[in-house]
Design a protein around this motif. Structure first.
Motif, mmCIF file in Angstrom:
data_model
loop_
_atom_site.group_PDB
_atom_site.id
_atom_site.type_symbol
_atom_site.label_atom_id
_atom_site.label_comp_id
_atom_site.label_asym_id
_atom_site.label_seq_id
_atom_site.Cartn_x
_atom_site.Cartn_y
_atom_site.Cartn_z
ATOM 1 N N SER A 171 36.199 -52.592 -42.515
ATOM 2 C CA SER A 171 37.536 -52.504 -43.132
ATOM 3 C C SER A 171 38.384 -51.381 -42.546
ATOM 4 O O SER A 171 39.608 -51.433 -42.611
ATOM 5 N N THR A 172 37.735 -50.345 -41.962
ATOM 6 C CA THR A 172 38.495 -49.204 -41.441
ATOM 7 C C THR A 172 38.911 -49.394 -39.985
ATOM 8 O O THR A 172 39.560 -48.531 -39.407
ATOM 9 N N GLY A 173 38.515 -50.501 -39.370
ATOM 10 C CA GLY A 173 38.841 -50.744 -37.961
ATOM 11 C C GLY A 173 40.162 -51.468 -37.801
ATOM 12 O O GLY A 173 40.869 -51.764 -38.774
ATOM 13 N N ALA A 185 35.363 -62.161 -36.785
ATOM 14 C CA ALA A 185 35.983 -61.401 -35.689
ATOM 15 C C ALA A 185 34.886 -60.860 -34.779
ATOM 16 O O ALA A 185 35.060 -60.756 -33.577
ATOM 17 N N ALA A 216 32.426 -50.043 -44.159
ATOM 18 C CA ALA A 216 32.959 -49.280 -43.023
ATOM 19 C C ALA A 216 31.811 -48.574 -42.310
ATOM 20 O O ALA A 216 30.646 -48.690 -42.711
ATOM 21 N N ALA A 246 26.114 -54.280 -33.986
ATOM 22 C CA ALA A 246 25.884 -53.758 -35.347
ATOM 23 C C ALA A 246 26.367 -54.746 -36.408
ATOM 24 O O ALA A 246 25.997 -54.627 -37.570
ATOM 25 N N SER A 260 46.970 -54.020 -29.689
ATOM 26 C CA SER A 260 46.429 -52.731 -30.098
ATOM 27 C C SER A 260 45.101 -53.003 -30.800
ATOM 28 O O SER A 260 45.074 -53.608 -31.869
ATOM 29 N N MET A 261 43.993 -52.602 -30.171
ATOM 30 C CA MET A 261 42.662 -52.996 -30.677
ATOM 31 C C MET A 261 41.731 -51.779 -30.626
ATOM 32 O O MET A 261 42.091 -50.731 -30.105
ATOM 33 N N ALA A 269 28.003 -46.448 -43.063
ATOM 34 C CA ALA A 269 26.906 -46.586 -42.098
ATOM 35 C C ALA A 269 25.710 -45.674 -42.368
ATOM 36 O O ALA A 269 24.603 -45.984 -41.949
ATOM 37 N N ILE A 272 36.651 -53.220 -27.434
ATOM 38 C CA ILE A 272 37.250 -54.492 -27.011
ATOM 39 C C ILE A 272 38.383 -54.246 -26.001
ATOM 40 O O ILE A 272 38.606 -55.069 -25.106
ATOM 41 N N GLU A 307 30.345 -60.498 -31.109
ATOM 42 C CA GLU A 307 29.000 -60.151 -30.634
ATOM 43 C C GLU A 307 27.923 -60.857 -31.446
ATOM 44 O O GLU A 307 26.840 -61.137 -30.916
ATOM 45 N N ALA A 328 34.123 -58.072 -39.389
ATOM 46 C CA ALA A 328 34.918 -57.371 -38.374
ATOM 47 C C ALA A 328 34.338 -55.999 -38.030
ATOM 48 O O ALA A 328 35.057 -55.066 -37.701
ATOM 49 N N ILE A 329 33.004 -55.900 -38.106
ATOM 50 C CA ILE A 329 32.327 -54.715 -37.567
ATOM 51 C C ILE A 329 32.349 -54.897 -36.051
ATOM 52 O O ILE A 329 32.346 -56.038 -35.563
ATOM 53 N N ARG A 336 32.011 -44.766 -40.447
ATOM 54 C CA ARG A 336 32.006 -43.341 -40.832
ATOM 55 C C ARG A 336 33.371 -42.797 -41.221
ATOM 56 O O ARG A 336 33.501 -41.613 -41.487
ATOM 57 N N ASN A 337 34.384 -43.634 -41.222
ATOM 58 C CA ASN A 337 35.731 -43.141 -41.552
ATOM 59 C C ASN A 337 35.916 -43.095 -43.076
ATOM 60 O O ASN A 337 36.500 -43.979 -43.699
ATOM 61 N N ASP A 371 39.044 -64.313 -33.688
ATOM 62 C CA ASP A 371 39.493 -64.063 -32.322
ATOM 63 C C ASP A 371 40.672 -64.994 -32.059
ATOM 64 O O ASP A 371 40.596 -66.193 -32.373
#
Ligand SMILES: NC(=O)c1ccc[n+]([C@@H]2O[C@H](COP(=O)([O-])OP(=O)(O)OC[C@H]3O[C@@H](n4cnc5c(N)ncnc54)[C@H](OP(=O)(O)O)[C@@H]3O)[C@@H](O)[C@H]2O)c1
Length: 382
Positions: free
Chosen positions: A9-11, A120, A35, A102, A200-201, A57, A205, A123, A97-98, A37-38, A147
């Motif tokens: 969620s923080t990405g 999303a 999330a 991971a 902006s990603m 995490a 990525i 991987e 969306a991690i 570590r944010n 994606d």
């Protein structure tokens, strides 16, 4: 009312997903946030969306979060946290969306728990696409791509007969280094490779986009999501990033999806499925754009995408090794420990050094990815 878990969620994707969710309070309820570590951003999100569970995490982050989230919110640490969010009994839809490998265990957990998934985290499918897609079919789970390219293909397939598809065309922006001559690529700095012209990603990525590895990973993702053999998946560079991808049918007709370069488009398509959300993004003005251009990908300057076809040809654990090696190589490049051009070379070397095994489990895929990561690391160290 769709009840959601937002993983990552923080990405970049997570934040944009919550922006979409906030516009439709009558349509969505956030049940769980996960999330890394944010802590500061997660705390803000928890105060605003009032989830029942938040995941982080590690234990240290969990202790910090527990102090700042509203009373009554359950806090879970480690990979178990993302898995708990993905399989929470009140959740219907999981936005996965991690970033990186991971994300695999939580995607797999969402499938096991029978949740609808907005994917999303490409991987997951790169590491274990064959297994995940088969299990999703057995569980009656829908996987909706987030994606933008795969969302475009999903949209271009609706109402058509899958047996009449000739090929898929994934568009690529060409990334931040598209026009850079071959002899300059070696000395490209991380700062330069991170300056993407259209999107902006997150950092991983964005570097994958610069090497074109991202497009390779997307070929693997498309192979499993749409059950199309790799030889029928092509890449075309389209610097304007307006045509998000295309499907060619057996009569030569092509169906494409177009839109502005804003990830809230594909995110909202997945969240709103099977309907559409009335999203007020800047409209696409084709007349002002004037022209859309297309060119082939350059496998000499940007060989990384060819490794994805090679990994699919090798099969089994090979794509997982490629993904792990790429994560380590990108991290090494960002840390100034290897050159831009080394990223593809490290991935190629790891792939060829690996003794491929048939893929039988998610755990084995994670081990193969870890093997790829260590192999690339070892070569960087050397
Ligand atoms: N960004 C895009 O426009 C875009 C487009 C298409 C596909 N994707 C895909 O979407 C995924 C996410 O990309 P992104 O750009 O949003 O990445 P990002 O900005 O780097 O965000 C990654 C998210 O994952 C979390 N995370 C990282 N490692 C974790 C771990 N070990 N355990 C739990 N959470 C962890 C991060 O948490 P913290 O920040 O709290 O540490 C953050 O919330 C990737 O697979 C990417 O390929 C992204």
């Amino acid at each position: 009312m769709k009840r959601l878990a937002i993983l990552g969620s923080t990405g970049s994707i997570g934040v944009q997903a919550l922006d979409v969710v906030a516009r439709f309070p009558e349509r969505f309820e956030v049940v769980a946030l996960s999330a890394g570590r944010n802590v500061a951003r997660l705390a803000e999100q928890a105060a605003r969306f009032r989830p029942r569970l938040v995941a982080v995490a590690d234990e240290a982050a969990a202790r910090e979060v527990a102090r700042v989230v509203p009373a009554g919110v359950e806090v879970v640490a480690g990979e178990a946290g993302a898995v708990a969010a993905a399989s929470h009994p009140d959740v219907q839809f999981v936005l996965a969306a991690i970033s990186g490998g991971a994300g695999l265990r939580s995607t797999a957990a969402a499938i096991e728990a029978g949740k609808e998934i907005g994917l999303a985290n490409k991987e997951s499918l790169v590491l274990a696409g064959e297994l995940l897609v088969r299990r999703a079919a057995e569980r009656g789970v829908t996987i909706l791509p987030v994606d933008s390219e795969h969302s475009a293909i999903h949209q271009s397939l609706v109402g058509h007969n899958r047996a009449e598809v000739r090929r898929l065309l994934l568009t690529a922006s060409g990334g931040p280094l598209r026009g850079v001559p071959a002899d300059e690529l070696r000395d490209v700095t991380p700062a330069r490779a991170l300056r993407h012209p259209n999107w902006s990603m997150g950092d991983k990525i964005t570097i994958d986009s610069a090497t074109l590895m991202n497009k390779g990973l997307e070929v693997i993702e498309a192979r499993w999501l749409f059950d199309v053999e790799p030889r029928r998946i092509d890449i075309v560079v389209h610097p304007e990033s307006i045509v998000h991808s295309m499907v060619e049918y057996i009569d030569g007709s092509m169906v494409a999806q177009l839109g502005v370069s804003d990830m809230r488009g594909p995110i909202s398509y997945a969240l709103g499925h099977p309907g559409r959300l009335a999203l007020d993004l800047a409209p696409l003005d084709l007349v002002r754009l004037g022209r859309l251009t297309f060119e082939p990908p350059d496998a000499v300057r940007f060989p990384a995408f060819t490794l994805a076809y090679r990994a699919l040809e090798l099969g089994g654990t090979a794509p997982a090794v490629l993904s792990g090696a790429d994560e380590a190589a990108v991290a090494a490049f960002l840390a100034g420990r290897c050159r831009f051009t080394d990223v593809a070379e490290l991935c190629a070397a790891a792939l060829e050094a690996h003794a491929v095994e048939p893929l039988r489990s998610v755990e084995q895929a994670l081990q193969a990815s870890e093997w790829g990561r260590r192999e690339a690391e070892r070569r960087v160290g050397r």
